[in-house]
Scaffold this motif. Structure first.
Motif, PDB file in Angstrom:
ATOM      1  N   ASN A   1       0.856  -1.194   0.000  1.00 46.37           N
ATOM      2  CA  ASN A   1       0.000   0.000   0.000  1.00 46.37           C
ATOM      3  C   ASN A   1       0.889   1.240   0.000  1.00 46.37           C
TER       4      ASN A   1
ATOM      5  N   LYS B   1     -13.576   4.431   5.176  1.00 43.46           N
ATOM      6  CA  LYS B   1     -14.234   3.196   5.612  1.00 43.46           C
ATOM      7  C   LYS B   1     -14.617   2.302   4.452  1.00 43.46           C
ATOM      8  N   ASN B   2     -14.869   2.928   3.288  1.00 42.25           N
ATOM      9  CA  ASN B   2     -15.288   2.142   2.125  1.00 42.25           C
ATOM     10  C   ASN B   2     -14.128   1.610   1.304  1.00 42.25           C
ATOM     11  N   LYS B   3     -12.912   2.003   1.658  1.00 39.50           N
ATOM     12  CA  LYS B   3     -11.758   1.486   0.925  1.00 39.50           C
ATOM     13  C   LYS B   3     -11.223   0.247   1.622  1.00 39.50           C
ATOM     14  N   LYS B   4     -10.517  -0.584   0.837  1.00 46.19           N
ATOM     15  CA  LYS B   4     -10.008  -1.825   1.407  1.00 46.19           C
ATOM     16  C   LYS B   4      -8.483  -1.781   1.478  1.00 46.19           C
ATOM     17  N   LEU B   5      -7.949  -2.199   2.605  1.00 44.03           N
ATOM     18  CA  LEU B   5      -6.494  -2.296   2.747  1.00 44.03           C
ATOM     19  C   LEU B   5      -6.010  -3.473   1.910  1.00 44.03           C
ATOM     20  N   LYS B   6      -4.941  -3.229   1.119  1.00 40.81           N
ATOM     21  CA  LYS B   6      -4.419  -4.358   0.318  1.00 40.81           C
ATOM     22  C   LYS B   6      -3.515  -5.219   1.174  1.00 40.81           C
TER      23      LYS B   6
END
Ligand code: ATP
Length: 264
Positions: free
Chosen positions: A237, A252-257
Protein backbone atom coordinates in the motif's frame (compact mmCIF):
# COMPACT_ATOMS: atom_id res chain seq x y z
CA UNK A 1 -14.80 -0.07 46.56
CA UNK A 2 -15.43 2.56 43.95
CA UNK A 3 -11.68 2.62 43.20
CA UNK A 4 -11.80 -1.14 42.63
CA UNK A 5 -14.92 -0.95 40.48
CA UNK A 6 -13.62 1.92 38.36
CA UNK A 7 -10.00 0.91 37.95
CA UNK A 8 -9.38 -2.76 38.42
CA UNK A 9 -12.23 -4.43 36.54
CA UNK A 10 -11.63 -5.39 32.93
CA UNK A 11 -13.77 -7.12 30.38
CA UNK A 12 -12.02 -10.18 29.00
CA UNK A 13 -12.90 -11.66 25.66
CA UNK A 14 -9.83 -13.91 25.55
CA UNK A 15 -10.62 -17.49 24.59
CA UNK A 16 -8.59 -20.64 25.28
CA UNK A 17 -7.89 -20.92 21.54
CA UNK A 18 -6.13 -17.55 21.62
CA UNK A 19 -3.32 -19.18 23.60
CA UNK A 20 -0.70 -21.20 21.73
CA UNK A 21 0.89 -24.22 23.43
CA UNK A 22 0.56 -24.64 27.22
CA UNK A 23 -1.98 -27.43 26.63
CA UNK A 24 -1.64 -29.16 30.02
CA UNK A 25 -1.81 -25.86 31.86
CA UNK A 26 -4.90 -24.77 29.99
CA UNK A 27 -6.51 -28.11 30.81
CA UNK A 28 -5.69 -27.79 34.49
CA UNK A 29 -7.16 -24.30 34.69
CA UNK A 30 -10.30 -25.41 32.85
CA UNK A 31 -10.69 -28.30 35.28
CA UNK A 32 -10.24 -25.97 38.25
CA UNK A 33 -12.97 -23.68 36.98
CA UNK A 34 -15.34 -26.52 36.21
CA UNK A 35 -14.86 -28.14 39.62
CA UNK A 36 -15.34 -24.77 41.32
CA UNK A 37 -18.64 -24.24 39.56
CA UNK A 38 -20.12 -27.75 39.88
CA UNK A 39 -22.15 -28.91 42.88
CA UNK A 40 -20.02 -31.27 44.94
CA UNK A 41 -19.48 -32.85 48.34
CA UNK A 42 -18.05 -30.45 50.95
CA UNK A 43 -14.74 -32.26 51.21
CA UNK A 44 -13.89 -31.51 47.59
CA UNK A 45 -12.16 -28.15 47.61
CA UNK A 46 -10.82 -26.84 44.33
CA UNK A 47 -7.78 -24.56 44.24
CA UNK A 48 -8.64 -21.00 45.24
CA UNK A 49 -5.19 -19.62 44.64
CA UNK A 50 -2.85 -20.57 41.80
CA UNK A 51 0.63 -19.19 41.29
CA UNK A 52 1.95 -18.83 37.74
CA UNK A 53 5.69 -18.32 37.49
CA UNK A 54 8.23 -18.16 34.72
CA UNK A 55 9.96 -15.81 32.28
CA UNK A 56 8.25 -12.59 31.12
CA UNK A 57 5.88 -12.55 28.16
CA UNK A 58 4.98 -16.24 28.22
CA UNK A 59 1.22 -15.89 28.62
CA UNK A 60 0.54 -15.65 32.36
CA UNK A 61 -1.80 -12.67 31.98
CA UNK A 62 -3.32 -14.29 28.93
CA UNK A 63 -4.13 -17.48 30.87
CA UNK A 64 -5.86 -15.49 33.62
CA UNK A 65 -7.80 -13.53 30.99
CA UNK A 66 -8.89 -16.77 29.33
CA UNK A 67 -10.20 -18.11 32.66
CA UNK A 68 -12.31 -14.96 32.93
CA UNK A 69 -13.24 -14.87 29.23
CA UNK A 70 -14.45 -18.46 29.14
CA UNK A 71 -16.67 -17.99 32.20
CA UNK A 72 -17.75 -14.49 31.27
CA UNK A 73 -16.49 -13.74 34.78
CA UNK A 74 -15.62 -10.37 36.27
CA UNK A 75 -11.90 -9.96 35.70
CA UNK A 76 -9.81 -8.00 38.18
CA UNK A 77 -6.35 -7.17 36.86
CA UNK A 78 -4.18 -5.92 39.70
CA UNK A 79 -0.52 -5.03 39.49
CA UNK A 80 0.75 -5.31 43.06
CA UNK A 81 3.51 -2.77 42.56
CA UNK A 82 1.24 -0.10 41.11
CA UNK A 83 -1.38 -0.44 43.89
CA UNK A 84 1.46 -0.11 46.38
CA UNK A 85 3.07 2.90 44.81
CA UNK A 86 -0.15 4.80 44.11
CA UNK A 87 -2.02 4.02 47.31
CA UNK A 88 0.81 3.39 49.71
CA UNK A 89 -1.00 3.57 53.08
CA UNK A 90 -4.36 2.55 51.63
CA UNK A 91 -3.21 -0.49 49.72
CA UNK A 92 -4.43 -3.04 52.25
CA UNK A 93 -7.90 -1.41 52.18
CA UNK A 94 -7.88 -1.79 48.42
CA UNK A 95 -7.22 -5.51 48.77
CA UNK A 96 -10.16 -5.90 51.20
CA UNK A 97 -12.40 -3.94 48.85
CA UNK A 98 -11.15 -6.01 45.93
CA UNK A 99 -12.30 -9.27 47.51
CA UNK A 100 -15.56 -7.77 48.68
CA UNK A 101 -16.41 -6.61 45.17
CA UNK A 102 -15.20 -9.93 43.71
CA UNK A 103 -17.60 -11.84 45.96
CA UNK A 104 -20.44 -9.49 45.01
CA UNK A 105 -19.80 -9.82 41.29
CA UNK A 106 -18.88 -13.49 41.07
CA UNK A 107 -17.91 -15.53 39.21
CA UNK A 108 -14.69 -13.55 39.54
CA UNK A 109 -11.11 -14.05 38.50
CA UNK A 110 -8.55 -11.97 40.38
CA UNK A 111 -5.17 -11.68 38.70
CA UNK A 112 -2.38 -10.28 40.85
CA UNK A 113 0.66 -9.54 38.73
CA UNK A 114 4.13 -9.09 40.24
CA UNK A 115 3.09 -10.57 43.56
CA UNK A 116 6.80 -10.59 44.47
CA UNK A 117 6.47 -6.80 44.98
CA UNK A 118 4.77 -7.62 48.28
CA UNK A 119 7.67 -9.52 49.82
CA UNK A 120 11.23 -8.74 50.59
CA UNK A 121 14.11 -9.33 48.32
CA UNK A 122 16.45 -11.24 50.57
CA UNK A 123 18.27 -8.92 52.89
CA UNK A 124 16.10 -5.88 52.18
CA UNK A 125 13.46 -4.49 54.48
CA UNK A 126 9.86 -4.60 53.34
CA UNK A 127 7.85 -1.48 53.90
CA UNK A 128 5.09 -1.44 56.48
CA UNK A 129 2.57 -0.78 53.68
CA UNK A 130 3.52 -3.84 51.64
CA UNK A 131 3.55 -5.99 54.78
CA UNK A 132 0.03 -4.87 55.61
CA UNK A 133 -1.14 -5.35 52.04
CA UNK A 134 0.30 -8.85 52.02
CA UNK A 135 -1.23 -9.81 55.33
CA UNK A 136 -4.68 -8.63 54.15
CA UNK A 137 -4.27 -10.62 50.96
CA UNK A 138 -3.35 -13.77 52.91
CA UNK A 139 -6.33 -13.29 55.22
CA UNK A 140 -8.65 -12.94 52.24
CA UNK A 141 -7.22 -16.05 50.63
CA UNK A 142 -7.65 -18.03 53.86
CA UNK A 143 -11.06 -16.48 54.45
CA UNK A 144 -12.92 -17.86 51.56
CA UNK A 145 -11.12 -21.12 51.64
CA UNK A 146 -13.45 -21.74 54.59
CA UNK A 147 -16.51 -20.24 53.02
CA UNK A 148 -17.18 -23.46 51.18
CA UNK A 149 -18.01 -24.16 47.62
CA UNK A 150 -20.75 -21.66 46.98
CA UNK A 151 -18.46 -18.98 45.68
CA UNK A 152 -16.36 -18.81 42.58
CA UNK A 153 -13.60 -16.35 43.27
CA UNK A 154 -10.33 -17.66 41.88
CA UNK A 155 -7.06 -15.84 42.53
CA UNK A 156 -4.23 -16.23 40.05
CA UNK A 157 -0.95 -14.61 40.98
CA UNK A 158 2.07 -14.21 38.74
CA UNK A 159 5.77 -13.62 39.22
CA UNK A 160 8.97 -13.73 37.21
CA UNK A 161 11.01 -14.16 40.38
CA UNK A 162 9.47 -16.95 42.49
CA UNK A 163 12.63 -17.17 44.58
CA UNK A 164 11.71 -13.78 46.08
CA UNK A 165 8.44 -15.08 47.51
CA UNK A 166 8.25 -15.95 51.16
CA UNK A 167 6.73 -19.01 52.77
CA UNK A 168 3.56 -17.17 53.78
CA UNK A 169 2.64 -16.60 50.14
CA UNK A 170 3.86 -19.93 48.86
CA UNK A 171 1.82 -21.86 51.39
CA UNK A 172 -1.41 -20.14 50.27
CA UNK A 173 -0.63 -20.86 46.64
CA UNK A 174 -0.11 -24.55 47.02
CA UNK A 175 -0.74 -25.04 43.33
CA UNK A 176 2.23 -23.56 41.51
CA UNK A 177 2.60 -23.76 37.77
CA UNK A 178 5.72 -23.08 35.74
CA UNK A 179 4.93 -21.28 32.48
CA UNK A 180 7.81 -22.04 30.12
CA UNK A 181 9.04 -20.39 26.97
CA UNK A 182 7.28 -21.84 23.92
CA UNK A 183 8.78 -24.92 22.26
CA UNK A 184 8.74 -25.37 18.49
CA UNK A 185 5.11 -26.53 18.21
CA UNK A 186 3.87 -23.80 20.55
CA UNK A 187 5.91 -21.22 18.61
CA UNK A 188 4.20 -22.28 15.39
CA UNK A 189 0.80 -22.00 17.02
CA UNK A 190 1.55 -18.56 18.46
CA UNK A 191 2.72 -17.31 15.05
CA UNK A 192 -0.50 -18.61 13.47
CA UNK A 193 -2.64 -16.98 16.17
CA UNK A 194 -0.89 -13.65 15.63
CA UNK A 195 -1.25 -13.73 11.83
CA UNK A 196 -4.86 -14.92 11.77
CA UNK A 197 -6.67 -14.00 8.56
CA UNK A 198 -3.43 -13.69 6.58
CA UNK A 199 -1.86 -16.22 4.30
CA UNK A 200 1.58 -17.49 5.32
CA UNK A 201 3.97 -18.14 2.50
CA UNK A 202 6.87 -19.06 4.79
CA UNK A 203 8.77 -22.05 6.03
CA UNK A 204 7.13 -22.10 9.43
CA UNK A 205 9.26 -24.96 10.75
CA UNK A 206 12.45 -23.14 9.94
CA UNK A 207 11.27 -19.86 11.47
CA UNK A 208 10.00 -21.62 14.59
CA UNK A 209 13.33 -23.38 15.04
CA UNK A 210 15.20 -20.08 14.84
CA UNK A 211 12.83 -18.44 17.32
CA UNK A 212 13.23 -21.27 19.83
CA UNK A 213 17.00 -21.02 19.46
CA UNK A 214 16.80 -17.31 20.24
CA UNK A 215 14.60 -18.02 23.29
CA UNK A 216 11.71 -15.97 21.93
CA UNK A 217 8.77 -15.60 24.31
CA UNK A 218 5.13 -15.36 23.21
CA UNK A 219 5.45 -11.59 23.48
CA UNK A 220 8.57 -11.59 21.25
CA UNK A 221 6.68 -13.70 18.71
CA UNK A 222 3.73 -11.34 18.75
CA UNK A 223 6.08 -8.40 18.12
CA UNK A 224 7.80 -10.29 15.31
CA UNK A 225 4.46 -10.97 13.63
CA UNK A 226 3.37 -7.35 14.04
CA UNK A 227 6.56 -6.17 12.41
CA UNK A 228 6.19 -8.60 9.49
CA UNK A 229 2.57 -7.55 8.99
CA UNK A 230 3.46 -3.86 9.11
CA UNK A 231 6.25 -4.30 6.54
CA UNK A 232 3.91 -6.18 4.22
CA UNK A 233 1.23 -3.48 4.53
CA UNK A 234 3.70 -0.73 3.65
CA UNK A 235 5.05 -2.75 0.78
CA UNK A 236 1.69 -3.27 -0.95
CA UNK A 237 0.00 0.00 0.00
CA UNK A 238 2.37 2.66 -1.25
CA UNK A 239 1.81 6.16 0.14
CA UNK A 240 -0.78 4.92 2.61
CA UNK A 241 -0.31 8.05 4.69
CA UNK A 242 -1.70 10.21 1.92
CA UNK A 243 -5.13 8.67 2.48
CA UNK A 244 -5.15 10.44 5.85
CA UNK A 245 -6.51 13.46 3.98
CA UNK A 246 -9.75 11.63 3.20
CA UNK A 247 -12.79 11.91 5.44
CA UNK A 248 -13.48 8.90 7.66
CA UNK A 249 -16.61 7.85 5.76
CA UNK A 250 -14.67 7.60 2.52
CA UNK A 251 -11.81 5.73 4.17
CA UNK A 252 -14.23 3.20 5.61
CA UNK A 253 -15.29 2.14 2.13
CA UNK A 254 -11.76 1.49 0.92
CA UNK A 255 -10.01 -1.83 1.41
CA UNK A 256 -6.49 -2.30 2.75
CA UNK A 257 -4.42 -4.36 0.32
CA UNK A 258 -2.73 -7.43 1.74
CA UNK A 259 -0.54 -10.20 0.38
CA UNK A 260 0.75 -13.41 1.95
CA UNK A 261 3.56 -12.99 4.48
CA UNK A 262 6.90 -14.17 3.19
CA UNK A 263 10.18 -15.11 4.81
CA UNK A 264 11.60 -11.57 4.71
P1 ATP B 1 4.87 -10.63 32.21
O1 ATP B 1 5.47 -11.67 33.09
O2 ATP B 1 5.87 -9.75 31.55
O3 ATP B 1 3.72 -9.88 32.84
P2 ATP B 1 3.08 -12.49 30.91
O4 ATP B 1 3.62 -13.86 31.09
O5 ATP B 1 1.91 -12.08 31.74
O6 ATP B 1 4.25 -11.42 30.96
P3 ATP B 1 1.34 -11.96 28.70
O7 ATP B 1 1.04 -10.54 29.09
O8 ATP B 1 0.29 -12.96 28.94
O9 ATP B 1 2.70 -12.40 29.37
O10 ATP B 1 1.76 -12.01 27.17
C1 ATP B 1 2.10 -10.85 26.43
C2 ATP B 1 1.58 -10.97 25.02
O11 ATP B 1 2.34 -11.96 24.33
C3 ATP B 1 0.14 -11.43 24.95
O12 ATP B 1 -0.74 -10.35 24.89
C4 ATP B 1 0.10 -12.25 23.69
O13 ATP B 1 -0.16 -11.42 22.59
C5 ATP B 1 1.50 -12.78 23.55
N1 ATP B 1 1.61 -14.17 24.05
C6 ATP B 1 2.38 -14.59 25.08
N2 ATP B 1 2.25 -15.92 25.26
C7 ATP B 1 1.38 -16.35 24.32
C8 ATP B 1 0.83 -17.63 23.98
N3 ATP B 1 1.17 -18.75 24.64
N4 ATP B 1 -0.06 -17.69 22.96
C9 ATP B 1 -0.40 -16.58 22.26
N5 ATP B 1 0.08 -15.35 22.53
C10 ATP B 1 0.97 -15.23 23.53
Amino acid sequence: KSYVKNNLIQKSSVKWDDIGGLEDIKKLLMETIVISALQKPASIKPWKGILLFGPPGTGKTLLASACAGSLDATFFNVKASSVLSKYFGESSKIISALYEVARELQPSIIFIDEIDALTTKRGEDTSEASRRMLSTLLTELDGFQDKGSDNLVLTLAATNTPWDLDEAILSRFSRRIYIPLPDKEATKEIIKINTKGLELNVNLDEIAEKCVEKLYSGRDLKNLCQEAIWNMIRDVNKNLHELAKLPYNELKNKKLKVRPLTNE
